[in-house]
Design an enzyme around this catalytic site. Structure first.
Site, PDB file in Angstrom:
ATOM      1  N   VAL A  67      29.918  42.080  46.840  1.00 11.71           N
ATOM      2  CA  VAL A  67      30.891  41.017  47.141  1.00 11.71           C
ATOM      3  C   VAL A  67      32.167  41.173  46.291  1.00 11.71           C
ATOM      4  O   VAL A  67      33.290  41.072  46.795  1.00 11.71           O
ATOM      5  CB  VAL A  67      30.239  39.622  46.923  1.00 11.71           C
ATOM      6  CG1 VAL A  67      31.263  38.507  47.118  1.00 11.71           C
ATOM      7  CG2 VAL A  67      29.070  39.438  47.873  1.00 11.71           C
ATOM      8  N   GLU A 121      32.295  44.486  21.518  1.00 10.82           N
ATOM      9  CA  GLU A 121      31.943  43.095  21.804  1.00 10.82           C
ATOM     10  C   GLU A 121      30.428  43.002  22.000  1.00 10.82           C
ATOM     11  O   GLU A 121      29.868  43.683  22.863  1.00 10.82           O
ATOM     12  CB  GLU A 121      32.660  42.646  23.077  1.00 10.82           C
ATOM     13  CG  GLU A 121      32.481  41.184  23.362  1.00 10.82           C
ATOM     14  CD  GLU A 121      33.133  40.761  24.672  1.00 10.82           C
ATOM     15  OE1 GLU A 121      32.976  41.474  25.685  1.00 10.82           O
ATOM     16  OE2 GLU A 121      33.795  39.717  24.666  1.00 10.82           O
ATOM     17  N   LYS A 163      33.866  34.274  44.077  1.00 10.21           N
ATOM     18  CA  LYS A 163      32.528  34.835  43.867  1.00 10.21           C
ATOM     19  C   LYS A 163      32.104  34.546  42.433  1.00 10.21           C
ATOM     20  O   LYS A 163      32.615  35.150  41.493  1.00 10.21           O
ATOM     21  CB  LYS A 163      32.504  36.348  44.093  1.00 10.21           C
ATOM     22  CG  LYS A 163      31.069  36.880  44.036  1.00 10.21           C
ATOM     23  CD  LYS A 163      30.949  38.282  43.494  1.00 10.21           C
ATOM     24  CE  LYS A 163      30.543  38.362  42.052  1.00 10.21           C
ATOM     25  NZ  LYS A 163      29.237  37.856  41.667  1.00 10.21           N
ATOM     26  N   CYS A 179      34.084  34.698  24.953  1.00 13.41           N
ATOM     27  CA  CYS A 179      35.033  35.823  24.893  1.00 13.41           C
ATOM     28  C   CYS A 179      35.948  35.723  23.680  1.00 13.41           C
ATOM     29  O   CYS A 179      36.303  36.723  23.072  1.00 13.41           O
ATOM     30  CB  CYS A 179      35.857  35.875  26.175  1.00 13.41           C
ATOM     31  SG  CYS A 179      36.613  34.291  26.566  1.00 13.41           S
ATOM     32  N   GLU A 221      41.106  38.477  32.674  1.00 12.11           N
ATOM     33  CA  GLU A 221      40.721  37.789  31.429  1.00 12.11           C
ATOM     34  C   GLU A 221      39.478  38.504  30.922  1.00 12.11           C
ATOM     35  O   GLU A 221      38.393  38.328  31.474  1.00 12.11           O
ATOM     36  CB  GLU A 221      40.411  36.311  31.712  1.00 12.11           C
ATOM     37  CG  GLU A 221      41.587  35.515  32.233  1.00 12.11           C
ATOM     38  CD  GLU A 221      42.651  35.279  31.191  1.00 12.11           C
ATOM     39  OE1 GLU A 221      42.353  35.376  29.984  1.00 12.11           O
ATOM     40  OE2 GLU A 221      43.803  35.008  31.580  1.00 12.11           O
TER      41      GLU A 221
END
Ligand code: NAP
Length: 476
Positions: A206, A379, A170, A279, A245
């Site tokens: 989903v 972040e 997905k 990231c 992750e």
């Protein structure tokens, strides 16, 4: 308009069992460029069933054939270069040169790397009284974010296929079209039916259906910590394996003997690349107190090397944020930085001068930042840097580690002993010294709240496998 309202299940493009759709927006123009199906739980069930039925045969496919399959995928991926570059420029807003040099290339490199790894991968090992076999983990659910549409999906797909696992993927609903092209590539090269299944749609439907499906053995997720945590909770219900992750707030430590201009260029590159939506980006820059003034001055002079603007322009370095929501988040952090007393050295709130449409932010640098400020701890996922000063190296290391994250760390400088000390002291999964280039055979993943597990190279393949120990096997 791109209307892709079908899913790829059991080797075919099929209609969704639902009728809802999701619009995809070009973040540079704010225009709708297409729509995808908003998949349902039933769509996921069908995809999982196909992956389950394909597993017994695909897991036994000879390794040489899997190498060939990955090589064929890489070749067909190269044939689709123009389409991939074009779509990532439109759906993500990535500047066209970066769509090619970074996004397209990284996606390709993972398929090639996995094929190479597979040629020497150790599937068996003999010990004193045991024979250990690494077997494919089973049906895997892959859930990916929007920030690197091809890279994030291809590292997982390449590892899963190399391991012999079957899968349901997905992609992020903001950047689904690159994944659809990858599905077309898999279809064209004849990936056996049911091995690869793509269901588009929202994370809340989903994604949830994947992470809670009893017939999925392993979920490999890349994205935010909040969603990672909810995936882990769902997976806990039936003790599914997970690989997460997640986010980062990586430090860049500048040593006292560093070249100021190089250090400034490195720091700006970190926040300007992919509009700071990386990231592993270094967003906390830890600078010797005595270098601070020159460092800020050097960045003011160099920032023109990173033009923000139209992604279709070959000279653009930095495009828009992916969405209005992301733009608003970045803007609120810039406001928060000012409120908490940090000093704006470069950039600031609003769009860059001369741009009145699209989700563009200014490249923004804050100085006088304390590491406990919100902008230094959370972040931001935009082109925003926090500059923090240090007196002695131990203080720099302490600041570098004073975060809940541990994805990456960067160092600029020359003194070998200091480089070694900082590299071994930062608690993070990957350390880069002086702009060293990437190595896709090395593991990528996080310490602490940056995640669980590793991607890339043989480490990535191992994630899609289970070791089995057999004792007492007769030798002939
Ligand atoms: P996100 O909101 O967590 O979404 C990631 C994926 O999860 C999307 O496909 C999303 O679907 C789906 N999702 C959302 N809610 C879900 C749920 N309840 N259950 C299952 N899946 C769900 O993250 P993002 O905003 O796309 O990406 C940015 C984040 O990813 C940042 O934190 C960044 O640091 C992290 N990231 C980490 C790495 C790494 O390798 N460590 C790499 C890249 C990005 P929708 O698109 O439909 O919402």
């Amino acid at each position: 308009m791109l209307n892709h309202t079908k899913h790829y299940i059991n080797g075919e493009w099929v209609d969704s069992t639902g009728s809802d759709t999701i619009e995809v927006i070009n973040p540079a123009t704010e225009e709708v460029i297409g729509k995808i199906s908003s998949g349902t739980e039933e769509d996921v069930n069908q995809a999982v069933q196909a992956a389950k039925e394909a597993f017994p045969s695909f897991s036994q496919m000879p390794v040489d054939d899997r190498v060939k399959l990955l090589e064929n995928i890489a070749k067909e991926y190269e044939n689709r270069k123009d389409d991939l570059v074009k779509i990532m420029t439109e759906e993500l807003g990535s500047p066209i040169t970066k769509s090619e040099q970074i996004h397209y290339q990284m996606g390709l490199a993972h398929f090639k790397q996995a094929a190479e790894e597979l040629k020497t991968f150790q599937f068996t090992e003999e010990r004193d009284n045991s024979y250990i076999i690494k077997e494919p983990i089973g049906v895997s659910g892959l859930i990916t974010p929007w920030n690197f549409p091809t890279n994030q999906i291809s590292t997982k797909l390449a590892s899963a296929l190399a391991a012999g696992s079957t899968l349901v993927v997905k992609p992020a609903s903001q950047t689904p079209f690159a994944a659809i092209i990858i599905a077309e590539i898999f279809d064209k090269v004849g990936v056996p039916k049911g091995v690869f299944n793509l269901v588009n749609g929202s994370g809340s439907v989903v994604g949830e259906a994947i992470s809670s499906h009893p017939d999925i053995d392993f979920v490999s997720f890349t994205g935010s910590g909040a969603v990672g945590s909810s995936i882990m909770k769902n997976a806990a219900e039936d003790i599914k394996n997970v690989s997460l992750e997640l986010g980062g707030k990586s430090p860049l430590v500048i040593l006292k003997d560093a070249d100021v201009k190089e250090a400034a260029r490195t720091a700006l590159t970190q926040i300007a690349t992919n509009t700071g939506q990386v990231c592993a980006a270094a967003t906390r820059v830890i600078v010797p107190e005595e270098m601070h003034k020159d460092f800020i001055q050097a960045m003011k002079e160099l920032v023109t090397e990173f033009p923000v603007g139209d992604p279709q322009d070959k000279n653009t370095f930095t495009g828009p944020q992916v969405s209005e929501e992301q733009w608003k988040t970045v803007q609120s952090y810039i406001k928060k930085g000012e409120e908490e007393g940090a000093t704006l050295a470069i950039g600031g709130p609003g769009r860059p001068d001369g741009i009145d449409k699209g989700f563009f932010s200014k490249i923004t640098v804050f100085t006088n930042v304390q590491n406990d400020m919100t902008i230094a701890q959370e972040e931001i996922f935009g082109p925003v840097m926090s500059v923090i000063t240090y007196k002695v190296l131990d203080e720099a290391i302490e600041i570098a580690n004073d975060t809940v994250y541990g994805l990456a760390g960067y160092i600029v400088g020359n003194d070998k002993e200091e480089l070694k000390k900082v590299a071994s002291s930062i608690r993070a999964g990957q350390i880069r010294i002086n702009n060293s280039k990437s190595d896709l055979s090395a593991p990528f993943g996080g310490f602490k709240q940056s995640g669980i597990g590793r991607e890339w190279g043989n480490y990535g393949i191992e994630e899609f496998m289970e070791p089995k120990a057999i004792m007492g096997m007769p030798s002939n």
